[in-house]
Design a protein around this motif. Sequence first.
Motif, PDB file in Angstrom:
ATOM      1  N   GLY A   1      -7.057   1.993  -1.657  1.00 42.52           N
ATOM      2  CA  GLY A   1      -6.046   2.724  -2.414  1.00 42.52           C
ATOM      3  C   GLY A   1      -6.358   4.210  -2.484  1.00 42.52           C
TER       4      GLY A   1
ATOM      5  N   THR B   1       1.445  12.572  -7.665  1.00 41.71           N
ATOM      6  CA  THR B   1       0.443  13.379  -8.353  1.00 41.71           C
ATOM      7  C   THR B   1       0.665  14.856  -8.025  1.00 41.71           C
ATOM      8  OG1 THR B   1      -1.134  11.568  -8.168  1.00 41.71           O
ATOM      9  CG2 THR B   1      -2.039  13.736  -8.667  1.00 41.71           C
TER      10      THR B   1
ATOM     11  N   ALA C   1      -5.885  12.402  -7.164  1.00 42.82           N
ATOM     12  CA  ALA C   1      -4.987  11.423  -6.544  1.00 42.82           C
ATOM     13  C   ALA C   1      -5.774  10.223  -6.045  1.00 42.82           C
ATOM     14  CB  ALA C   1      -4.220  12.072  -5.387  1.00 42.82           C
TER      15      ALA C   1
ATOM     16  N   ILE D   1       1.583   7.197  -5.121  1.00 40.45           N
ATOM     17  CA  ILE D   1       0.848   7.742  -6.273  1.00 40.45           C
ATOM     18  C   ILE D   1       0.252   9.098  -5.912  1.00 40.45           C
ATOM     19  CG2 ILE D   1      -1.225   7.428  -7.693  1.00 40.45           C
ATOM     20  CD1 ILE D   1      -0.540   4.451  -7.800  1.00 40.45           C
ATOM     21  N   GLY D   2      -0.294   9.210  -4.708  1.00 38.68           N
ATOM     22  CA  GLY D   2      -0.830  10.492  -4.248  1.00 38.68           C
ATOM     23  C   GLY D   2       0.252  11.556  -4.195  1.00 38.68           C
TER      24      GLY D   2
ATOM     25  N   PHE E   1       0.419   3.194  -3.145  1.00 42.58           N
ATOM     26  CA  PHE E   1      -0.751   4.047  -3.367  1.00 42.58           C
ATOM     27  C   PHE E   1      -0.560   5.405  -2.700  1.00 42.58           C
ATOM     28  CE2 PHE E   1      -2.623  -0.409  -3.050  1.00 42.58           C
ATOM     29  CZ  PHE E   1      -2.305  -0.681  -4.366  1.00 42.58           C
TER      30      PHE E   1
ATOM     31  N   HIS F   1       0.781  -1.231   0.000  1.00 40.42           N
ATOM     32  CA  HIS F   1       0.000   0.000   0.000  1.00 40.42           C
ATOM     33  C   HIS F   1       0.814   1.282   0.000  1.00 40.42           C
ATOM     34  CE1 HIS F   1      -3.632  -2.224   0.087  1.00 40.42           C
ATOM     35  NE2 HIS F   1      -4.371  -1.171   0.334  1.00 40.42           N
TER      36      HIS F   1
ATOM     37  N   CYS G   1      -5.390   5.917   0.702  1.00 37.39           N
ATOM     38  CA  CYS G   1      -3.929   6.030   0.762  1.00 37.39           C
ATOM     39  C   CYS G   1      -3.441   7.135  -0.181  1.00 37.39           C
ATOM     40  CB  CYS G   1      -3.274   4.697   0.411  1.00 37.39           C
ATOM     41  SG  CYS G   1      -3.408   3.476   1.723  1.00 37.39           S
ATOM     42  N   GLY G   2      -4.085   7.265  -1.354  1.00 35.02           N
ATOM     43  CA  GLY G   2      -3.711   8.319  -2.282  1.00 35.02           C
ATOM     44  C   GLY G   2      -3.921   9.709  -1.677  1.00 35.02           C
TER      45      GLY G   2
ATOM     46  N   ALA H   1      -5.007   6.542  -7.528  1.00 39.00           N
ATOM     47  CA  ALA H   1      -4.547   5.496  -6.612  1.00 39.00           C
ATOM     48  C   ALA H   1      -5.590   4.389  -6.502  1.00 39.00           C
ATOM     49  CB  ALA H   1      -4.246   6.099  -5.235  1.00 39.00           C
TER      50      ALA H   1
ATOM     51  N   ALA I   1      -4.954   0.581  -7.567  1.00 38.75           N
ATOM     52  CA  ALA I   1      -5.180  -0.423  -6.526  1.00 38.75           C
ATOM     53  C   ALA I   1      -6.156  -1.490  -7.011  1.00 38.75           C
ATOM     54  CB  ALA I   1      -5.705   0.244  -5.258  1.00 38.75           C
TER      55      ALA I   1
END
Lengths: 258, 315, 310
Positions: B220, B72, B95, B68-69, B65, B62, B223-224, B99, B103
């Motif tokens: 996800g 972004t 985001a 990824i945020g 993810f 995770h 988490c993003g 994410a 995910a």
Amino acid sequence: MRAVDKAAVLAEPLLVARGLTKRYGGLVANAGIDFDLRPREVHAVIGPNGGGKTTLLGQLMGEIEPDAGTIALTGADITALAVPERVLRGLARSYQVTSVFPGFTVLENVAFGLRARRRTTSRFWRAARTGGELGEAAAAILRRVGLSGRSGVDAAVLSHGEQRQLEIAIALSTTPKVLLLDEPLAGLGVDEGRRMVDLIASIAGPIAIVLVEHDMDAVFALADRITVLVDGAVIASGAPDAIRADPLMRSAYLGEDL
Amino acid sequence: MSRAVLLLAAALFVVLLAAVPAALLLDLPYLLFLFQQLAILATAAVGLNLVLGYAGLPAFGHAAFVGIGSYTVGILATELPGTLFTSAWVQLPLAAALAGLVAALIGAVSLRTRGVAFLMITLAFGQMLYFAAVALERYGGDDGMILVAPSRLGEQNLSRGVLSYTISVAVLAVALYVSFRLMRSPFGTVLRGAAANERRMQAVGVAVHRYRIGAFAASGALCGIAGVLLANHTAFISPATLAWTRSVELAVMVLLGGAGTLFGPLFGAAAFVLLEEVLSGVTEHWRIVFGPLLLLVVLAAPGGIAGLLGRQSND
Amino acid sequence: MTLFLEQALNGLQLGVLLFLLSAGLTLVFGIMGIVNLAHGSLYMLGAYFAVTFTGWTGSFLLGALAALLATVIVGIVLERVAIRGLYDRPHLEQVLGTFGLILFFNEGARLVFGPAGLSLAPPAWLSGQVTLLPGVVYPSYRLAVLVAGIAAAGGMYWLVARTRAGMLLRAAAANRNMAEALGVNSRLLFLAVFALGAGLSGLAGILAAPLLTVRVGMGEEVLLLAFVVVVIGGIGSIRGALVAALLIGVLDTLGRAYLPGALRFAFAGPVADAVGPALSSMLIYFAMAVVLVVRPRGLFPTSARTDVAA
């Protein structure tokens, strides 16, 4: 034994399996089994342990992928369908080893199947209430199996006998046309066993039943037809009286049970 | 949920809120910095708990993810400074969607396997995204990049200070509320029921797979969102955010606090961040104490903090 | 062509090291049902021990032998003190516990061996190059690693396929309950398996030590590769681990060497330069995803406890 009305016997079978074959390495669990279940019928499958009964149920349900053969439900081929899709078409089963949802109340255990049938399980913002119409339907099922007084109890703390009843209730929650019962009497005492036989008799009819069971008294009390599986093959199939009288049967399997 | 769990959760929120006046009056900006990190990590842990705790799936990728945020924010700040795309109102949903989508894809492939294999595959997919981040030469490659334009929020931004802090705490509260609602809904009960007995859930007509992919997406997305806040908080974005050890740390927080409980991720993140802070104040080799401590928690208190405080509960 | 041969040999050599790492991992998963993140720590310890003991004895061979012994001892103590308590725990908890062990070993190594990376020179008699074919030279030490790794893999094969202990091992990896029914003392078996895994992992670290900088964190990098190998090979399968390790070793090495160039052939320079390194690092993870889509239980599936839900 219940009478099966003539019209039903003449009707198309509900569930038809042809040539079901399953091998595990060198072991042939099911060797080209032909099997069918007519409307309103209780069709018992008996045979020694390792005869392939549970493998047959697993294939009918879609939990075990057959190496060969086809399965049709109400005329439609379901061989390639996954378990949930078969359930939505009217197939349900119980398990030999009790398989409930521990950590959930008895009522919630039954609600899963009801919601899946109504396709409301994917709602992800409203609370999963078990009141209203859903609650009434769940309570009705629990009444049928004799668990009314226990609806708020965690399924994990039920007695073994009660868990066996819940096992049936969960199967009923999907409103099946065809019910596969895998040794519903397993581990039950004499009285509990008798109540289970009564329960199965009470749901049979509108629901056609495939019954795998070792208890011969229960089998002869419930079955309209009996199929005998030995070493993964059907060695006999017919009315209970014919099976009981078959000398091959007496020596091959029934033995001291009679 | 036991009374003690509720009390501890309430106390933690009181402390998080009281930290604002305390930091201003006593001139302790570091207090806000530390607590904001706690809130952001707790948000990511709440997201992970949907999969790891409620759905009972041992997912260990995770951090990707979160990354990824963060990326972004970083990429938009580099490429489109001064535009709409540096607004938090655009970045947060973007985001979350990105994410969540990744995910869901990773979940769809990983869910073909079970148990240990699933665990290792999620780890490996996380590592794949880590290498993808390393390969972003334009955005600093291995070294990462400094966030040149923090997410704008009206006239202000999310970089530092009371506004940024308050928003991180508010996001945590919203994440907890989402987790609460989600897990009481039919969707959530199916997830928990499938964790208790997957075969039976299929046998009552529920295609478990779809729900689990949905859980991956939701998890996800949370988490993003944490990743957006984290990038602003540290003003720095690098592949280290996506390292697999970070994924395991997030999982450690969830387990430490109590997997599958509403407030477990909050407790775990708090314990993790505060223990690290206290122990590292004593010795720079604090991990030599912290590591065996984790092992002891597993052996002695498998239900985590929430388990110690009361019945491990689903509601 | 010469470059290709060299790269292929490098790939095989990486594959052999990966096999040593993943053989232990796959056995520990298959037989004990344990997710041991600290497996990479034993690799790191093997390398640190090799540097230290070679320094003390002045001999690479003696140092390597002592390092192997020391890693096995650490493995035995580890099993007794920590791992034993994690049997039959959910995988999640095993990960938490063994992650704690990683932190402990990493910090311990930093304390004992210092924060700076260490290097180890290959022994003098292996420091040169050999001519394999006319015009193809290859570092002697790398060749020796390849040979030693193949020998160890051969030894493993002999142990597993030809001895009675190996038979029990295979039975247990395929089906633990069956092995217990056969009367295998599982406590002793588990200890032996863990010690064997520790030894193999340590050996990989020892062999790798002269090829790279010995430092804290080297175990975590390689652990993920070993995971990929185990998943592709099929959990609990030694043969699967061997095939997958060689596959991954060669794929990773050749991918890094040739993929960027191949891309430059197909795309404009800047695009290829940007995408190339990323793709080659991710190549093996793609390979894993593809294998899983086609065969979710790996190339050589066993009935190991892979379908036991966490």
